[in-house]
Every structure is written in C-alpha cells, then in structure tokens.
Design a protein around this motif. Structure first.
Motif, PDB file in Angstrom:
ATOM      1  N   LEU A 189      63.444  79.615   6.826  1.00 41.51           N
ATOM      2  CA  LEU A 189      63.651  78.811   8.026  1.00 41.51           C
ATOM      3  C   LEU A 189      63.226  79.579   9.278  1.00 41.51           C
ATOM      4  N   ALA A 190      63.485  80.875   9.296  1.00 39.38           N
ATOM      5  CA  ALA A 190      63.081  81.692  10.443  1.00 39.38           C
ATOM      6  C   ALA A 190      61.566  81.664  10.626  1.00 39.38           C
ATOM      7  N   ALA A 191      60.844  81.579   9.503  1.00 39.32           N
ATOM      8  CA  ALA A 191      59.381  81.535   9.574  1.00 39.32           C
ATOM      9  C   ALA A 191      58.874  80.227  10.170  1.00 39.32           C
ATOM     10  N   HIS A 192      59.733  79.221  10.221  1.00 38.70           N
ATOM     11  CA  HIS A 192      59.351  77.913  10.771  1.00 38.70           C
ATOM     12  C   HIS A 192      59.979  77.643  12.133  1.00 38.70           C
ATOM     13  N   LEU A 193      60.562  78.665  12.737  1.00 34.92           N
ATOM     14  CA  LEU A 193      61.179  78.514  14.055  1.00 34.92           C
ATOM     15  C   LEU A 193      60.116  78.606  15.142  1.00 34.92           C
ATOM     16  N   SER A 194      60.118  77.645  16.033  1.00 35.64           N
ATOM     17  CA  SER A 194      59.209  77.651  17.180  1.00 35.64           C
ATOM     18  C   SER A 194      60.039  77.508  18.455  1.00 35.64           C
ATOM     19  N   ASP A 195      59.373  77.372  19.568  1.00 39.20           N
ATOM     20  CA  ASP A 195      60.081  77.248  20.842  1.00 39.20           C
ATOM     21  C   ASP A 195      60.953  75.997  20.906  1.00 39.20           C
ATOM     22  N   ASP A 196      60.606  74.976  20.133  1.00 40.63           N
ATOM     23  CA  ASP A 196      61.394  73.737  20.164  1.00 40.63           C
ATOM     24  C   ASP A 196      62.171  73.519  18.875  1.00 40.63           C
ATOM     25  N   GLY A 197      62.530  74.590  18.175  1.00 39.13           N
ATOM     26  CA  GLY A 197      63.392  74.479  17.013  1.00 39.13           C
ATOM     27  C   GLY A 197      62.680  74.688  15.699  1.00 39.13           C
ATOM     28  N   VAL A 198      63.401  74.427  14.620  1.00 36.75           N
ATOM     29  CA  VAL A 198      62.878  74.610  13.266  1.00 36.75           C
ATOM     30  C   VAL A 198      62.275  73.294  12.792  1.00 36.75           C
ATOM     31  N   ARG A 199      60.986  73.332  12.505  1.00 37.65           N
ATOM     32  CA  ARG A 199      60.268  72.121  12.105  1.00 37.65           C
ATOM     33  C   ARG A 199      59.443  72.377  10.845  1.00 37.65           C
ATOM     34  N   PHE A 200      59.264  71.281  10.081  1.00 39.63           N
ATOM     35  CA  PHE A 200      58.418  71.324   8.887  1.00 39.63           C
ATOM     36  C   PHE A 200      57.483  70.121   8.890  1.00 39.63           C
ATOM     37  N   ASP A 201      56.324  70.320   8.335  1.00 40.50           N
ATOM     38  CA  ASP A 201      55.392  69.212   8.172  1.00 40.50           C
ATOM     39  C   ASP A 201      55.948  68.224   7.148  1.00 40.50           C
ATOM     40  N   SER A 202      55.652  66.953   7.330  1.00 40.40           N
ATOM     41  CA  SER A 202      56.083  65.946   6.357  1.00 40.40           C
ATOM     42  C   SER A 202      55.099  64.792   6.347  1.00 40.40           C
ATOM     43  N   ARG A 203      55.097  64.078   5.236  1.00 40.29           N
ATOM     44  CA  ARG A 203      54.280  62.878   5.107  1.00 40.29           C
ATOM     45  C   ARG A 203      55.152  61.775   4.514  1.00 40.29           C
ATOM     46  N   ALA A 204      55.062  60.610   5.138  1.00 44.10           N
ATOM     47  CA  ALA A 204      55.820  59.448   4.684  1.00 44.10           C
ATOM     48  C   ALA A 204      54.921  58.226   4.685  1.00 44.10           C
ATOM     49  N   TRP A 205      55.381  57.194   4.017  1.00 44.73           N
ATOM     50  CA  TRP A 205      54.751  55.876   4.087  1.00 44.73           C
ATOM     51  C   TRP A 205      55.641  54.931   4.871  1.00 44.73           C
ATOM     52  N   ILE A 206      55.030  54.078   5.672  1.00 47.36           N
ATOM     53  CA  ILE A 206      55.699  52.848   6.076  1.00 47.36           C
ATOM     54  C   ILE A 206      55.161  51.765   5.156  1.00 47.36           C
ATOM     55  N   VAL A 207      56.057  51.166   4.416  1.00 50.70           N
ATOM     56  CA  VAL A 207      55.704  50.112   3.469  1.00 50.70           C
ATOM     57  C   VAL A 207      56.127  48.769   4.058  1.00 50.70           C
ATOM     58  N   THR A 208      55.207  47.837   4.117  1.00 48.44           N
ATOM     59  CA  THR A 208      55.520  46.499   4.614  1.00 48.44           C
ATOM     60  C   THR A 208      55.184  45.466   3.549  1.00 48.44           C
ATOM     61  N   ALA A 209      55.953  44.397   3.527  1.00 41.88           N
ATOM     62  CA  ALA A 209      55.735  43.310   2.564  1.00 41.88           C
ATOM     63  C   ALA A 209      56.427  42.065   3.083  1.00 41.88           C
ATOM     64  N   THR A 210      56.104  40.929   2.501  1.00 40.94           N
ATOM     65  CA  THR A 210      56.739  39.665   2.894  1.00 40.94           C
ATOM     66  C   THR A 210      57.150  38.881   1.659  1.00 40.94           C
ATOM     67  N   THR A 211      58.190  38.064   1.836  1.00 43.08           N
ATOM     68  CA  THR A 211      58.549  37.117   0.789  1.00 43.08           C
ATOM     69  C   THR A 211      57.715  35.843   0.980  1.00 43.08           C
ATOM     70  N   THR A 212      57.434  35.177  -0.098  1.00 42.28           N
ATOM     71  CA  THR A 212      56.575  33.999  -0.021  1.00 42.28           C
ATOM     72  C   THR A 212      57.263  32.721  -0.438  1.00 42.28           C
ATOM     73  N   GLU A 213      58.365  32.836  -1.164  1.00 36.38           N
ATOM     74  CA  GLU A 213      59.052  31.638  -1.649  1.00 36.38           C
ATOM     75  C   GLU A 213      60.542  31.827  -1.482  1.00 36.38           C
ATOM     76  N   PRO A 214      61.273  30.698  -1.377  1.00 34.37           N
ATOM     77  CA  PRO A 214      62.735  30.812  -1.315  1.00 34.37           C
ATOM     78  C   PRO A 214      63.275  31.497  -2.563  1.00 34.37           C
ATOM     79  N   HIS A 215      64.326  32.277  -2.378  1.00 33.70           N
ATOM     80  CA  HIS A 215      64.967  32.957  -3.490  1.00 33.70           C
ATOM     81  C   HIS A 215      66.418  32.512  -3.531  1.00 33.70           C
ATOM     82  N   SER A 216      66.806  31.922  -4.636  1.00 37.12           N
ATOM     83  CA  SER A 216      68.190  31.468  -4.791  1.00 37.12           C
ATOM     84  C   SER A 216      68.932  32.456  -5.672  1.00 37.12           C
ATOM     85  N   PRO A 217      70.260  32.534  -5.562  1.00 39.12           N
ATOM     86  CA  PRO A 217      71.029  33.471  -6.375  1.00 39.12           C
ATOM     87  C   PRO A 217      70.853  33.167  -7.855  1.00 39.12           C
ATOM     88  N   GLU A 218      70.829  34.236  -8.651  1.00 36.16           N
ATOM     89  CA  GLU A 218      70.707  34.080 -10.087  1.00 36.16           C
ATOM     90  C   GLU A 218      72.088  33.852 -10.697  1.00 36.16           C
TER      91      GLU A 218
END
Length: 265
Positions: free
Chosen positions: A236-265
């Motif tokens: 963690l000390a090796a990742h300390l900078s002037d604005d704190g401890v930071r790490f690189d990361s990669r994420a997805w924003i996943v988007t989708a839509t429903t197309t039909e009504p869904h009733s309880p099973e």
C-alpha cells in the motif's frame, strides 16, 4: 474510514460514470440493488424528484445506516428494505429503472436473480449496473493477492467464497441477461482508480476488512498474519501519492432493457 464512507470514497469516480449511464429522469421509479448505505439510492431519488427510489441490501446494518442518512439529508422520496433482490417479491412492473453499483456479482443463481429483477421492471424498463472486469485487469486485486501469497505461499491467496468477478465476461453476462428476460445488452469500459484512503494506515485498515483478505488472515497463525499484514502495508505504501492510496481498476457498465411484461411465476 467507516464502512459507508470508505466504500463511497473508494468508488466515487465510478459513481460519476454510473450516474451518466443511468440518466435518471424526474418521474422515474428506481430500484437500487445491493445499495449498501444508500449513497446511490439517494442520488437516484434526488434525480427522480417526482418519482421515487427503493434501495435493497442483504445487510441489515447497511440498511439501518441508509435510513439514517436519508433522514439526515432530508431525502423524502426514498425507502430502504432489508431484502435479497434474488428472491424479494417486488411488485411486478413497479420500476422504470434498476441500478446497481457492484451489487449484482454475488447472486447464487444469476439467471433467476436477474429474472426477478426483470419482473420488477415495466416493459422497456432499463437495467444499468457496474461490475468488475476480469481480475487480471484490476491492479488492486492482483496487488492484494501477491502480498498474501508472498507472505504464506500460493494457497494463502487462493480464491474462495463469493466471486467479485463473476460478471466480468461479456458473452457470459449477455447470455445470462437474455435468459433472464433482458435484451439490448451493452458494455461500456470504465477505467478509473479506486481510492483506499488518505494514508497507508487508513488503507491497510480498509483492505484488511475485505472479505478475501479477512478470510486469508483468519486462516493464518499469529506470526503468519503479522507477516501478511506487513506485506500489505509495504504494498500500500508503494501506491501512496499526494492524494492518497490509489489503484488502477477496470469495470463494465452493463445496460439492458426488458422487452415484454413479466408476471410472477
């Protein structure tokens, strides 16, 4: 850092990307999955000023804190429920939008869970969620694992328990969501750092609270746990900078839509 403040601080840059993608409208009714202490639910409620937001989480203490913060901040069109989104009997078609900030990776049965969420959305309702990309693309995970393995060997860093990277693979996620009743599944790359605290002591306290780290440290004898903690501190000390401890990361924003009504099973 407290749990709520720490998690919100860690992901503050990811929040901006999620807000842009969600595009909450004034009359939307929003479901926030795995809401934790409710930061994302509260900003959704503020954007949906003529609508509402419901946050659900499996942690009762987190929901209690979310309710306190909403009262303190005077957010009136928000509610919170201690519930598991995989199984909770949401009213069919209640929501226009479901959002999640890293709260959907731990479902026991992802297809069934997302099908339950789809039923809670109206036709053409939207799902917008952030999930981690593959672990090898996330510096924070690799660095923590290397530190633990260096202390006690490969077994110490072995995977176990919930998988934070279960929704990292786009073809698998696309198939899962389609099987659950979603269409138009799209992925947007989010390349932002995670923030672990203003200094090494705060960052170490935060990282020791991670489920993966805690599980390893609990398996070690006192001397081994001390060595692992020192390895983590140096990393963690090796990742300390002037604005704190930071790490690189990669994420997805996943988007989708429903197309039909869904009733309880």
């Amino acid at each position: 850092m407290g749990l709520a403040a720490g998690y919100d601080a860690e992901l503050r840059r990811h929040d901006k990307a999620l807000r842009r993608a969600a595009g909450v409208r004034p009359h939307d009714h929003v479901l926030d999955i795995g809401c934790g202490a409710g930061q994302t639910t509260r900003w959704a409620a503020r954007a949906a000023r003529a609508g509402s937001a419901l946050g659900v989480d499996v942690s009762a203490p987190a929901i209690g804190r979310a309710r306190e913060l909403a009262r303190e901040e005077g957010v009136r069109n928000v509610t919170f429920e201690h519930a598991d989104a995989q199984l909770h009997p949401f009213a069919p078609g209640r929501f226009d939008l479901a959002i999640s900030r890293f709260g959907t990776m731990f479902f026991d049965d992802a297809v069934a869970a997302f099908a339950n969420i789809a039923r809670a959305l109206r036709p053409a309702g939207r799902l917008v969620m952030t999930v981690w990309q593959a672990r090898e693309r996330n510096e924070w995970d690799a660095a923590i694992r290397r530190s633990l393995e260096a202390a006690e060997g490969p077994a110490a860093g072995a995977a176990g328990g919930p998988d934070a990277f279960s929704l990292a693979d786009p073809p698998t996620v696309r198939e899962t969501l389609r099987a659950a009743g979603f269409a138009g599944v799209e992925f947007t790359d989010v390349h932002e750092p995670v923030y672990y605290g203003p200094d090494v002591a705060a960052a170490l306290d935060w990282v020791r609270g991670f489920a993966c780290t805690d599980a390893v440290l609990r398996r070690l004898d006192p001397a081994g746990a001390t060595r692992a903690g020192e390895r983590l501190r140096r990393m963690l000390a090796a990742h300390l900078s002037d604005d704190g401890v930071r790490f690189d990361s990669r994420a997805w924003i996943v988007t989708a839509t429903t197309t039909e009504p869904h009733s309880p099973e």
